[in-house]
Enzyme design. Sequence first.
Site, PDB file in Angstrom:
ATOM      1  N   LYS A  30       0.842  -1.201   0.000  1.00  0.00           N
ATOM      2  CA  LYS A  30       0.000   0.000   0.000  1.00  0.00           C
ATOM      3  C   LYS A  30       0.877   1.252   0.000  1.00  0.00           C
ATOM      4  CE  LYS A  30      -1.881   3.059   2.751  1.00  0.00           C
ATOM      5  NZ  LYS A  30      -2.064   4.171   1.814  1.00  0.00           N
TER       6      LYS A  30
ATOM      7  N   GLU B  15       9.694   1.039  10.591  1.00  0.00           N
ATOM      8  CA  GLU B  15      10.756   2.027  10.376  1.00  0.00           C
ATOM      9  C   GLU B  15      10.082   3.381  10.565  1.00  0.00           C
ATOM     10  OE1 GLU B  15      12.833   4.618   9.406  1.00  0.00           O
ATOM     11  OE2 GLU B  15      12.851   4.050   7.288  1.00  0.00           O
TER      12      GLU B  15
ATOM     13  N   CYS C 113      13.376  10.458   7.363  1.00  0.00           N
ATOM     14  CA  CYS C 113      13.286  10.001   8.751  1.00  0.00           C
ATOM     15  C   CYS C 113      14.622  10.129   9.474  1.00  0.00           C
ATOM     16  CB  CYS C 113      12.785   8.573   8.798  1.00  0.00           C
ATOM     17  SG  CYS C 113      13.612   7.510   7.624  1.00  0.00           S
TER      18      CYS C 113
ATOM     19  N   GLU D 160       9.790  15.434  15.962  1.00  0.00           N
ATOM     20  CA  GLU D 160      10.126  15.346  14.543  1.00  0.00           C
ATOM     21  C   GLU D 160       9.286  16.365  13.770  1.00  0.00           C
ATOM     22  OE1 GLU D 160       8.987  11.725  12.324  1.00  0.00           O
ATOM     23  OE2 GLU D 160      11.037  11.760  11.573  1.00  0.00           O
TER      24      GLU D 160
HETATM   25  P1  NAP Z   1       1.765   8.352   8.207  1.00  0.00           P
HETATM   26  O1  NAP Z   1       0.392   8.814   8.551  1.00  0.00           O
HETATM   27  O2  NAP Z   1       2.523   7.598   9.197  1.00  0.00           O
HETATM   28  O3  NAP Z   1       1.627   7.523   6.844  1.00  0.00           O
HETATM   29  C1  NAP Z   1       2.512   6.508   6.421  1.00  0.00           C
HETATM   30  C2  NAP Z   1       1.719   5.405   5.741  1.00  0.00           C
HETATM   31  O4  NAP Z   1       0.814   4.819   6.681  1.00  0.00           O
HETATM   32  C3  NAP Z   1       0.852   5.885   4.583  1.00  0.00           C
HETATM   33  O5  NAP Z   1       0.818   4.895   3.583  1.00  0.00           O
HETATM   34  C4  NAP Z   1      -0.504   6.018   5.244  1.00  0.00           C
HETATM   35  O6  NAP Z   1      -1.574   5.947   4.331  1.00  0.00           O
HETATM   36  C5  NAP Z   1      -0.503   4.833   6.173  1.00  0.00           C
HETATM   37  N1  NAP Z   1      -1.443   4.931   7.286  1.00  0.00           N
HETATM   38  C6  NAP Z   1      -2.009   6.038   7.810  1.00  0.00           C
HETATM   39  N2  NAP Z   1      -2.820   5.724   8.823  1.00  0.00           N
HETATM   40  C7  NAP Z   1      -2.795   4.379   8.956  1.00  0.00           C
HETATM   41  C8  NAP Z   1      -3.423   3.444   9.841  1.00  0.00           C
HETATM   42  N3  NAP Z   1      -4.257   3.837  10.788  1.00  0.00           N
HETATM   43  N4  NAP Z   1      -3.142   2.132   9.696  1.00  0.00           N
HETATM   44  C9  NAP Z   1      -2.292   1.713   8.743  1.00  0.00           C
HETATM   45  N5  NAP Z   1      -1.680   2.553   7.867  1.00  0.00           N
HETATM   46  C10 NAP Z   1      -1.917   3.871   7.985  1.00  0.00           C
HETATM   47  O7  NAP Z   1       2.617   9.578   7.767  1.00  0.00           O
HETATM   48  P2  NAP Z   1       2.040  10.944   7.186  1.00  0.00           P
HETATM   49  O8  NAP Z   1       0.676  11.273   7.731  1.00  0.00           O
HETATM   50  O9  NAP Z   1       2.162  10.888   5.747  1.00  0.00           O
HETATM   51  O10 NAP Z   1       3.093  11.942   7.802  1.00  0.00           O
HETATM   52  C11 NAP Z   1       2.948  12.388   9.149  1.00  0.00           C
HETATM   53  C12 NAP Z   1       4.278  12.455   9.846  1.00  0.00           C
HETATM   54  O11 NAP Z   1       4.899  11.188   9.830  1.00  0.00           O
HETATM   55  C13 NAP Z   1       5.309  13.322   9.175  1.00  0.00           C
HETATM   56  O12 NAP Z   1       5.202  14.649   9.524  1.00  0.00           O
HETATM   57  C14 NAP Z   1       6.590  12.722   9.665  1.00  0.00           C
HETATM   58  O13 NAP Z   1       6.944  13.191  10.932  1.00  0.00           O
HETATM   59  C15 NAP Z   1       6.290  11.286   9.775  1.00  0.00           C
HETATM   60  N6  NAP Z   1       6.789  10.506   8.640  1.00  0.00           N
HETATM   61  C16 NAP Z   1       7.880   9.714   8.841  1.00  0.00           C
HETATM   62  C17 NAP Z   1       8.369   8.966   7.799  1.00  0.00           C
HETATM   63  C18 NAP Z   1       9.560   8.097   7.954  1.00  0.00           C
HETATM   64  O14 NAP Z   1      10.161   7.715   6.968  1.00  0.00           O
HETATM   65  N7  NAP Z   1       9.943   7.718   9.152  1.00  0.00           N
HETATM   66  C19 NAP Z   1       7.768   9.007   6.564  1.00  0.00           C
HETATM   67  C20 NAP Z   1       6.633   9.794   6.386  1.00  0.00           C
HETATM   68  C21 NAP Z   1       6.158  10.524   7.450  1.00  0.00           C
HETATM   69  P3  NAP Z   1      -2.191   7.286   3.702  1.00  0.00           P
HETATM   70  O15 NAP Z   1      -1.126   7.865   2.871  1.00  0.00           O
HETATM   71  O16 NAP Z   1      -3.328   6.780   2.924  1.00  0.00           O
HETATM   72  O17 NAP Z   1      -2.557   8.153   4.863  1.00  0.00           O
END
Ligand code: NAP
Length: 512
Positions: free
Chosen positions: A187, A263, A297, A398
């Site tokens: 996904k 991760e 990250c 973060e």
């Molecule tokens: P996120 O919400 O953690 O999304 C990452 C993935 O998880 C996406 O594919 C998302 O799908 C999915 N997801 C969201 N809610 C879920 C749930 N309840 N159960 C299972 N999967 C779920 O990240 P984001 O909202 O894009 O970003 C928010 C913050 O996360 C950023 O500001 C940053 O701090 C952090 N982040 C960290 C990394 C890293 O590499 N460590 C990468 C991205 C973001 P959808 O796209 O459909 O929501």
Amino acid sequence: MMTNEQPDGAIHHGLYIGGQWRAGHAEQYEPVYNPATSEILAYVVKADVEDTREAIRAARQAFDEGPWPQMAPGERSRILHKVVDALQEHEEELADLEMNNGGCTWRKAHLMDIPVGLLHFRHFAKLAGFEPLEPVPQITFPSLSYNFVQREPIGVCGQIIPWNFPFMMAVWKIAPALAAGNTIVLKPASLTPLSALRMFEIIAETDLLPPGVLNLITGPGATVGSELAQNPLVDKIAFTGSTEVGREVMRQAAGTIKKVTLELGGKSPNLLLDDAELDIAVDGSLWATFMHNGQACESGSRLFVPDSLYDEFMARLIDRASKLVVGLPADGFTDLGPMISRSQLERTESYIQIGIEEGATPVLLGRRPDVPELANGHFISPTIFTDVRNDMRIAQEEIFGPVLAVIKYDRLEEAIRMANDTIYGLAAGVWSADVEKAVKVATGLRAGTVWINDYHIISAEAPFGGYKQSGIGRELGTWGLMEYTEVKHIHADLSRTRDARFWYDILTPRLD
Ligand code: NAP
Ligand code: MG
């Protein structure tokens, strides 16, 4: 349906399930945007739970009945090499797609994201030929037995990836899982599904993988992602993204005791020692922090600078940072493209406000550029805060934006203590002319990767992953491959006499 051009010219991508492209049950689509212009690039299916279950069933059947898990490792390796060859033929196209959908600059997409992603895929194609059997000595029991450990694929792997490195994250998930013989439901992030969709189209066109081995499903994390984490037919869930959602995924996976690798986020310290070579440390610290606007990250978002170097280093750092060019990604002069979304931009701005309120000094203050051609994108210039204390929110949370927190230090031991004073432990940097000393410092840092005199260099051969709340498990290298295997111990007793098995006497003693 693979991709389907509608009358208005917009491309509508399907779901890839059991070797077929198809629409979702609800026939709903969501637009995908270019973050630099807010133009719609394509539409993707907004899948629901039923679509997700269908993809899981396809992966289950391919695992339980298909040839992929049983195939000789050498054969899987040969196929994966051909898959990488096919992707390589589309390198330029994939890089342009990554730039347009992910907002990374032309230079980053073409020099790093796609070519390095393909190198990593190639390495897993090689590792797929690994020897799954390992003899172990039998020493605790005196009988004559032959013991070995057999590595087997885990089964159906649900894989959820973020928007910051869409192509590379897809590779890090599917390549090791395929190499070890698993089947997959991937996904992608809703903001950036396009390079993964194109990757799957290219792989599908090769006809090299049995149907159901690779499945791709687009749709909201809260429905599609959480179904992957909960469904009893899924054996492992691999997640990259925020720590907050990672926690939720782990909770959801607990119901079926799935294998879980995570991760997650970071607040990685970047430590200058007093003998750091400024020519590399200045640009290296900018690279550590501002690469892809800090949307990585492992970004080195906390910078520790010793008193002795502070004035000269900071003058040079601020000067270089203020000259970074914010612009359209396709422009070869652009250093920083847009943030991925309006909400990431606003989150960054809110943290800049928080830093000011906490009493840090914005020696470089990020602003939305006042340039008409950038008006529809999510652009912001870099921010550098000084007078930061390690307990401030801008040093602990973060931000995932181009905001650097600089902390001045006097004694190295104190800097190391502060560097480790975080809930995270993904990565760290150390800059010193004395590598021996730097290695000692690296040993004291609680992080999964420590770069000395460099940053962000992620090798196909080396493990990547987090200590503490930055995650569970490792990606890349043999460590990453092994995360996609179950370990089976097979013990064959070679003696044929009852006498040799004294332990049977525990239950059925011989009375003679
Ligand atoms: P996120 O919400 O953690 O999304 C990452 C993935 O998880 C996406 O594919 C998302 O799908 C999915 N997801 C969201 N809610 C879920 C749930 N309840 N159960 C299972 N999967 C779920 O990240 P984001 O909202 O894009 O970003 C928010 C913050 O996360 C950023 O500001 C940053 O701090 C952090 N982040 C960290 C990394 C890293 O590499 N460590 C990468 C991205 C973001 P959808 O796209 O459909 O929501
Ligand atoms: Mg989210």
